[in-house]
Motif scaffolding. Structure first.
Motif, PDB file in Angstrom:
ATOM      1  N   THR A  77      46.317  43.483  39.432  1.00  0.00           N
ATOM      2  CA  THR A  77      46.848  42.113  39.379  1.00  0.00           C
ATOM      3  C   THR A  77      45.915  41.136  38.686  1.00  0.00           C
ATOM      4  O   THR A  77      46.327  40.026  38.338  1.00  0.00           O
ATOM      5  CB  THR A  77      47.143  41.599  40.805  1.00  0.00           C
ATOM      6  N   ILE A  78      44.663  41.511  38.444  1.00  0.00           N
ATOM      7  CA  ILE A  78      43.750  40.613  37.746  1.00  0.00           C
ATOM      8  C   ILE A  78      44.239  40.309  36.338  1.00  0.00           C
ATOM      9  O   ILE A  78      43.996  39.232  35.797  1.00  0.00           O
ATOM     10  CB  ILE A  78      42.317  41.205  37.684  1.00  0.00           C
ATOM     11  N   VAL A  79      44.962  41.258  35.749  1.00  0.00           N
ATOM     12  CA  VAL A  79      45.449  41.102  34.377  1.00  0.00           C
ATOM     13  C   VAL A  79      46.437  39.942  34.274  1.00  0.00           C
ATOM     14  O   VAL A  79      46.517  39.270  33.241  1.00  0.00           O
ATOM     15  CB  VAL A  79      46.110  42.411  33.889  1.00  0.00           C
ATOM     16  N   GLU A  80      47.169  39.678  35.356  1.00  0.00           N
ATOM     17  CA  GLU A  80      48.210  38.649  35.333  1.00  0.00           C
ATOM     18  C   GLU A  80      47.812  37.374  36.064  1.00  0.00           C
ATOM     19  O   GLU A  80      48.613  36.444  36.163  1.00  0.00           O
ATOM     20  CB  GLU A  80      49.489  39.207  35.979  1.00  0.00           C
ATOM     21  N   THR A  81      46.579  37.311  36.560  1.00  0.00           N
ATOM     22  CA  THR A  81      46.149  36.163  37.365  1.00  0.00           C
ATOM     23  C   THR A  81      45.057  35.370  36.662  1.00  0.00           C
ATOM     24  O   THR A  81      43.938  35.859  36.512  1.00  0.00           O
ATOM     25  CB  THR A  81      45.635  36.631  38.737  1.00  0.00           C
ATOM     26  N   PRO A  82      45.342  34.147  36.222  1.00  0.00           N
ATOM     27  CA  PRO A  82      44.326  33.332  35.566  1.00  0.00           C
ATOM     28  C   PRO A  82      43.295  32.818  36.564  1.00  0.00           C
ATOM     29  O   PRO A  82      43.621  32.554  37.724  1.00  0.00           O
ATOM     30  CB  PRO A  82      45.141  32.169  34.977  1.00  0.00           C
ATOM     31  N   GLY A  83      42.057  32.735  36.124  1.00  0.00           N
ATOM     32  CA  GLY A  83      41.020  32.120  36.947  1.00  0.00           C
ATOM     33  C   GLY A  83      40.035  33.064  37.598  1.00  0.00           C
ATOM     34  O   GLY A  83      38.984  32.628  38.072  1.00  0.00           O
ATOM     35  N   VAL A  84      40.339  34.367  37.631  1.00  0.00           N
ATOM     36  CA  VAL A  84      39.439  35.305  38.311  1.00  0.00           C
ATOM     37  C   VAL A  84      38.123  35.442  37.545  1.00  0.00           C
ATOM     38  O   VAL A  84      37.033  35.364  38.123  1.00  0.00           O
ATOM     39  CB  VAL A  84      40.101  36.685  38.489  1.00  0.00           C
ATOM     40  N   LEU A  85      38.215  35.636  36.236  1.00  0.00           N
ATOM     41  CA  LEU A  85      36.998  35.786  35.437  1.00  0.00           C
ATOM     42  C   LEU A  85      36.156  34.517  35.492  1.00  0.00           C
ATOM     43  O   LEU A  85      34.927  34.576  35.560  1.00  0.00           O
ATOM     44  CB  LEU A  85      37.356  36.107  33.981  1.00  0.00           C
ATOM     45  N   THR A  86      36.834  33.380  35.473  1.00  0.00           N
ATOM     46  CA  THR A  86      36.125  32.097  35.561  1.00  0.00           C
ATOM     47  C   THR A  86      35.360  31.991  36.870  1.00  0.00           C
ATOM     48  O   THR A  86      34.209  31.540  36.906  1.00  0.00           O
ATOM     49  CB  THR A  86      37.113  30.928  35.446  1.00  0.00           C
ATOM     50  N   ARG A  87      36.010  32.413  37.966  1.00  0.00           N
ATOM     51  CA  ARG A  87      35.358  32.346  39.278  1.00  0.00           C
ATOM     52  C   ARG A  87      34.129  33.249  39.338  1.00  0.00           C
ATOM     53  O   ARG A  87      33.076  32.860  39.851  1.00  0.00           O
ATOM     54  CB  ARG A  87      36.359  32.732  40.361  1.00  0.00           C
TER      55      ARG A  87
END
Length: 220
Positions: A167-177
């Motif tokens: 689900t990381i592929v479709e969820t914005p903001g994880v890499l930023t966090r």
């Protein structure tokens, strides 16, 4: 026909402004916003003059958000279901982005994989290629590339990889966090590589354990 800025409604402009500011978006979701202050800020930065219209647009947008799972919750869920791996003795090579460089790296990759199942990670920019390699293969890589193609090398580095759910592929903001957690701790990421569900940070060896502990704390 696309309308220009002056033809757009206060509600449309307000909505776009909020979407461009994730921190405000999350504050609306948690209902911790001073609507008067937010309206004045939006008016100041967008040129809207109708404060009542802006406040109404903010409240309506908040009602929409309340019916959905907040982005923060989605990000936390993904991070909590991730795993963190640490790898030491890593090196970086910056090389000229030329066809022959890629040909050399292809041959080198095959040799490295067959030797001990390691991998060369390559990021391709317009003019420069960044290569992440085990330190033990650094001399071999430099010899294969030659002085003419190599721009810069760095060794004694650490690599921290976060393996996340699909689900990381479709969820914005994880890499930023993830990146922000290291930045806030004053840790400089020499390279960040994202490949599908894996996010890799390359840091100085002296910061390696601290970076690992920070990211590990997020997934607990």
């Amino acid at each position: 026909m696309v309308r220009n800025l002056h033809e757009r409604s206060a509600a449309e402009i307000t909505r776009d402004y909020i979407l461009q500011h994730p921190s405000i978006l999350d504050c609306l979701s948690y209902d911790i916003v001073n609507f008067s202050a937010l309206a004045r800020k939006i008016m100041e930065e967008t040129g809207i003059r109708n404060e009542e219209a802006v406040m109404m647009a903010c409240r309506r947008f908040q009602m929409e958000l309340n019916s959905k799972k907040t982005r923060e919750q989605e990000i936390i869920s993904i991070i909590k279901n991730s795993r963190v791996k640490l790898k030491s003795k890593v090196a970086l090579i910056n090389a000229r982005n030329e066809p022959r460089t890629l040909q050399i790296l292809q041959r080198l990759q095959q040799h490295v994989v067959s030797k001990n199942n390691s991998m060369l990670t390559v990021q391709q920019g317009t003019k420069i290629l960044t290569i992440i390699v085990d330190e033990e293969f650094l001399p071999e890589a430099l010899d294969a590339l030659g002085q003419e193609l190599v721009v810069k090398t760095q060794s004694r580095l650490g690599e921290i990889t976060v393996e996340s759910p699909e689900t990381i592929v479709e969820t914005p903001g994880v890499l930023t966090r993830l990146a922000a957690s290291l930045s806030e701790a004053g840790i400089n990421c020499l390279e960040m590589v994202s490949c599908n569900t894996e996010t890799t940070f390359v840091v100085e060896e002296s910061e390696m354990v601290r970076a690992y502990n920070i990211l590990s704390a997020l997934v607990r």
